[in-house]
Design an enzyme around this catalytic site. Structure first.
Site, PDB file in Angstrom:
ATOM      1  N   GLU A 176     -33.457   4.267  56.806  1.00 33.66           N
ATOM      2  CA  GLU A 176     -32.693   4.525  58.016  1.00 33.66           C
ATOM      3  C   GLU A 176     -33.026   5.877  58.622  1.00 33.66           C
ATOM      4  O   GLU A 176     -33.378   6.822  57.925  1.00 33.66           O
ATOM      5  CB  GLU A 176     -31.195   4.417  57.722  1.00 33.66           C
ATOM      6  CG  GLU A 176     -30.829   2.969  57.487  1.00 33.66           C
ATOM      7  CD  GLU A 176     -29.361   2.715  57.310  1.00 33.66           C
ATOM      8  OE1 GLU A 176     -28.964   1.560  57.425  1.00 33.66           O
ATOM      9  OE2 GLU A 176     -28.617   3.667  57.045  1.00 33.66           O
ATOM     10  N   CYS A 229     -32.310  12.795  62.126  1.00 31.06           N
ATOM     11  CA  CYS A 229     -32.201  12.869  60.661  1.00 31.06           C
ATOM     12  C   CYS A 229     -33.149  11.816  60.089  1.00 31.06           C
ATOM     13  O   CYS A 229     -32.974  10.624  60.337  1.00 31.06           O
ATOM     14  CB  CYS A 229     -30.750  12.589  60.280  1.00 31.06           C
ATOM     15  SG  CYS A 229     -30.481  12.509  58.516  1.00 31.06           S
ATOM     16  N   CYS A 287     -33.912   7.070  45.878  1.00 32.82           N
ATOM     17  CA  CYS A 287     -34.056   8.437  45.357  1.00 32.82           C
ATOM     18  C   CYS A 287     -34.072   8.370  43.841  1.00 32.82           C
ATOM     19  O   CYS A 287     -33.374   7.541  43.251  1.00 32.82           O
ATOM     20  CB  CYS A 287     -32.874   9.287  45.836  1.00 32.82           C
ATOM     21  SG  CYS A 287     -33.036  11.046  45.436  1.00 32.82           S
ATOM     22  N   CYS A 291     -27.225  11.901  42.218  1.00 31.90           N
ATOM     23  CA  CYS A 291     -26.029  12.674  42.546  1.00 31.90           C
ATOM     24  C   CYS A 291     -24.865  11.686  42.628  1.00 31.90           C
ATOM     25  O   CYS A 291     -24.993  10.639  43.278  1.00 31.90           O
ATOM     26  CB  CYS A 291     -26.228  13.434  43.846  1.00 31.90           C
ATOM     27  SG  CYS A 291     -27.674  14.513  43.757  1.00 31.90           S
ATOM     28  N   CYS A 306     -23.392  10.355  46.043  1.00 30.10           N
ATOM     29  CA  CYS A 306     -24.354   9.936  47.081  1.00 30.10           C
ATOM     30  C   CYS A 306     -24.714   8.471  46.919  1.00 30.10           C
ATOM     31  O   CYS A 306     -25.097   8.035  45.833  1.00 30.10           O
ATOM     32  CB  CYS A 306     -25.614  10.800  46.984  1.00 30.10           C
ATOM     33  SG  CYS A 306     -26.926  10.243  48.092  1.00 30.10           S
ATOM     34  N   CYS A 309     -23.971  11.310  56.537  1.00 30.96           N
ATOM     35  CA  CYS A 309     -24.667  11.657  55.292  1.00 30.96           C
ATOM     36  C   CYS A 309     -24.160  10.823  54.130  1.00 30.96           C
ATOM     37  O   CYS A 309     -22.960  10.643  53.969  1.00 30.96           O
ATOM     38  CB  CYS A 309     -24.404  13.109  54.915  1.00 30.96           C
ATOM     39  SG  CYS A 309     -25.295  14.268  55.905  1.00 30.96           S
TER      40      CYS A 309
HETATM   41  N1  SAH Z   1     -32.017  14.667  48.851  1.00 34.33           N
HETATM   42  C1  SAH Z   1     -31.779  15.726  49.757  1.00 34.33           C
HETATM   43  C2  SAH Z   1     -31.645  15.279  51.199  1.00 34.33           C
HETATM   44  C3  SAH Z   1     -30.924  14.011  51.489  1.00 34.33           C
HETATM   45  S1  SAH Z   1     -29.187  14.028  51.245  1.00 34.33           S
HETATM   46  C4  SAH Z   1     -30.563  16.510  49.327  1.00 34.33           C
HETATM   47  O1  SAH Z   1     -29.856  16.074  48.428  1.00 34.33           O
HETATM   48  O2  SAH Z   1     -30.336  17.574  49.907  1.00 34.33           O
HETATM   49  C5  SAH Z   1     -28.572  14.909  52.665  1.00 34.33           C
HETATM   50  C6  SAH Z   1     -27.212  15.564  52.457  1.00 34.33           C
HETATM   51  O3  SAH Z   1     -26.163  14.594  52.405  1.00 34.33           O
HETATM   52  C7  SAH Z   1     -27.122  16.346  51.158  1.00 34.33           C
HETATM   53  O4  SAH Z   1     -26.467  17.579  51.331  1.00 34.33           O
HETATM   54  C8  SAH Z   1     -26.262  15.421  50.326  1.00 34.33           C
HETATM   55  O5  SAH Z   1     -25.684  16.111  49.270  1.00 34.33           O
HETATM   56  C9  SAH Z   1     -25.285  14.903  51.346  1.00 34.33           C
HETATM   57  N2  SAH Z   1     -24.542  13.722  50.922  1.00 34.33           N
HETATM   58  C10 SAH Z   1     -24.979  12.726  50.126  1.00 34.33           C
HETATM   59  N3  SAH Z   1     -24.009  11.795  49.976  1.00 34.33           N
HETATM   60  C11 SAH Z   1     -22.940  12.202  50.695  1.00 34.33           C
HETATM   61  C12 SAH Z   1     -21.632  11.656  50.950  1.00 34.33           C
HETATM   62  N4  SAH Z   1     -21.269  10.486  50.429  1.00 34.33           N
HETATM   63  N5  SAH Z   1     -20.811  12.364  51.734  1.00 34.33           N
HETATM   64  C13 SAH Z   1     -21.203  13.531  52.304  1.00 34.33           C
HETATM   65  N6  SAH Z   1     -22.404  14.086  52.103  1.00 34.33           N
HETATM   66  C14 SAH Z   1     -23.267  13.434  51.311  1.00 34.33           C
HETATM   67 FE1  SF4 Z   2     -31.039  12.000  46.163  1.00 34.11          FE
HETATM   68 FE2  SF4 Z   2     -28.654  11.683  47.321  1.00 34.11          FE
HETATM   69 FE3  SF4 Z   2     -28.958  13.555  45.452  1.00 34.11          FE
HETATM   70 FE4  SF4 Z   2     -30.100  13.875  47.872  1.00 34.11          FE
HETATM   71  S1  SF4 Z   2     -27.885  13.789  47.440  1.00 34.11           S
HETATM   72  S2  SF4 Z   2     -31.049  14.226  45.843  1.00 34.11           S
HETATM   73  S3  SF4 Z   2     -30.630  11.727  48.357  1.00 34.11           S
HETATM   74  S4  SF4 Z   2     -29.167  11.328  45.133  1.00 34.11           S
END
Ligand code: SAH
Ligand code: SF4
Length: 422
Positions: free
Chosen positions: A119, A132, A139, A143, A146, A394
């Site tokens: 996306e 974005c 990935c 996390c 996420c 995000c």
């Molecule tokens: N992998 C990279 C970039 C993609 S994630 C990273 O982790 O930075 C982009 C941003 O979205 C990151 O700050 C991530 O922590 C945040 N993010 C992921 N899941 C989210 C959620 N459910 N609610 C709010 N922010 C989220």
């Molecule tokens: Fe991967 Fe999501 Fe963690 Fe970013 S926040 S490193 S996309 S698992």
């Protein structure tokens, strides 16, 4: 209101054109190889590469026939061998706030199985327009808050696919910056351009581009796809190509410490760090890569980031998780930890997804937390969620398509022998 356009090109996966490769998104070297294969003699290659490069990335053409200074026979030969196709749009959604989200289908690159999907999101604001983009399908990191992290890594995107997201967005929002670009390129200009920034609303902007900023905050960890992301961002920043200023390109990372310095030295883009916790014990759980690269090492890499000044601050992202990381003691510790680093703080309200083990902090608590951060001198720290009605925020990326996959699976099991059982 949500507007969803199901593109006519959203054909069944079996019908994906596998024959002619696309040149759209290739750098100079890739174009050189393609032109040589099409019979362009060595002595003309440089000139022809420059012509194509400019048609593709300054004018945005999607048809060889529009390249009026390229000889007719060569245009025909290129058309026989190649296309200028962008990634295939599965759906395009437009939010009430003007945010747009595209679900794109990519080739599986010979790995068999289903074509992967990613996306891309465009977020218009009064004084800027942010695209974005994704760097991986899924990935490898997990996390816990996420949604992308719950999906296994399918593959890295190629540089061409990363650039392709920008080309496609510029086509769809009519952002080639030339009066007749839409007509010349054959790109369809949507007629629902509400809330797109205009020259008038962007008082502080020096460009009339709709995409002024690029953030690598879509799916994937960009530093684990270093070379392809780097090549794509070089093309994005090239003044002879897409011309997005390096300071307006931001790579977001969960904290791959050894690659941070290298990225800064080799590219000079802006940086965002997904911090989310101020103690190692909690960060180990939320952002498991912290076990390898703990907070102190991460912040040291930030202090040493090559392009760092008060005008070029690092953005620290902090997702607000109710009762997990949102106490005022943690707000004070956050400010203390970042002292001495030119920093911006972005508090992101947690975006829930089905089955997520967290809730978003209460609004009052986010405000109290923000006040502590504000008093320490960080302006407007809370990021307003955009495109919520189309799940464009995000961490929500690809949730709809995953749901769709689940229903596809149900359909496949209900109709004996019609599915592949995947
Ligand atoms: N992998 C990279 C970039 C993609 S994630 C990273 O982790 O930075 C982009 C941003 O979205 C990151 O700050 C991530 O922590 C945040 N993010 C992921 N899941 C989210 C959620 N459910 N609610 C709010 N922010 C989220
Ligand atoms: Fe991967 Fe999501 Fe963690 Fe970013 S926040 S490193 S996309 S698992």
């Amino acid at each position: 209101m949500v507007l969803t356009l199901d593109q006519p090109s959203a054909a069944p996966e079996a019908a994906l054109p596998a024959d002619k490769p696309s040149l759209a998104g290739l750098g100079r070297e890739g174009l050189r190889v393609a032109l040589a294969e099409a019979g362009v003699p060595e002595k003309h290659l440089r000139m022809r590469v420059n012509q194509l490069y400019s048609w593709l990335y300054v004018r945005g053409v999607a048809d060889f026939e529009a390249m009026t200074d390229v000889a007719k026979e060569l245009r025909a030969e290129l058309g026989r061998r190649y296309t200028l196709a962008r990634p295939q749009i599965v759906t395009e959604q437009v939010s009430v706030d003007g945010t747009r989200k595209w679900l794109l289908r990519l080739p599986s690159l010979g790995r068999g199985g289903k074509a992967p999907e990613i996306e891309t999101v465009y977020i218009p604001e009064a004084e800027r327009g942010t695209l974005c983009i994704s760097s991986q399908v899924g990935c490898t990191l997990n996390c816990t808050f996420c949604h992308t992290g719950t999906q296994r890594l399918v593959r890295n995107l190629t540089a061409q696919e990363i650039v392709g997201q920008i080309l496609l967005a510029r086509d769809r929002i009519g952002d080639w910056g030339l009066p007749k670009a839409g007509k010349e390129t054959g790109a369809e200009l949507p007629d629902d351009g509400r809330l797109l920034p205009t020259r008038e609303t962007r008082a502080t902007s020096t460009t009339d581009r709709k995409i002024t900023n690029i953030v690598l905050m879509g799916m994937g960890e960009p530093l684990y796809n270093f070379d392809n992301v780097k090549a794509a961002m070089e093309l994005a920043a090239d003044g002879e190509a897409l011309s997005v200023s390096k300071r307006r390109i931001t790579l977001s990372t969960s904290g791959i410490v050894p690659e941070i310095a290298r990225w800064g030295a080799e590219t000079g883009t802006s940086l965002a760090i997904s911090l989310h916790a101020v103690r190692d014990e909690l960060r180990d759980e939320l952002v498991p890569i912290n076990r390898k690269y703990p907070i102190a090492e991460l912040l040291e890499a930030c202090r040493n980031y090559p392009v760092l000044s008060n005008a070029r601050r690092i953005t620290f992202e902090y997702v607000m998780l109710k009762g997990v990381n949102d106490s005022l003691a943690e707000a004070r510790e956050l400010v203390r930890l970042l002292a001495g680093i030119p920093a911006k703080i972005n508090l992101i309200p947690f975006n829930p997804w089905p089955g997520a083990p967290y809730e978003c902090s209460d609004w009052e608590q986010i405000e109290r937390f923000a006040e502590v951060v504000n008093k320490a001198g960080y302006a407007s720290p809370v990021r307003t969620p955009r495109g919520r009605d189309i799940h464009a925020a995000c961490g929500q990326l690809r949730s709809e398509s995953v749901k769709q996959r689940a229903s596809e699976r149900v359909a496949a099991t209900e109709v004996p022998s019609s599915g592949d059982g995947a």
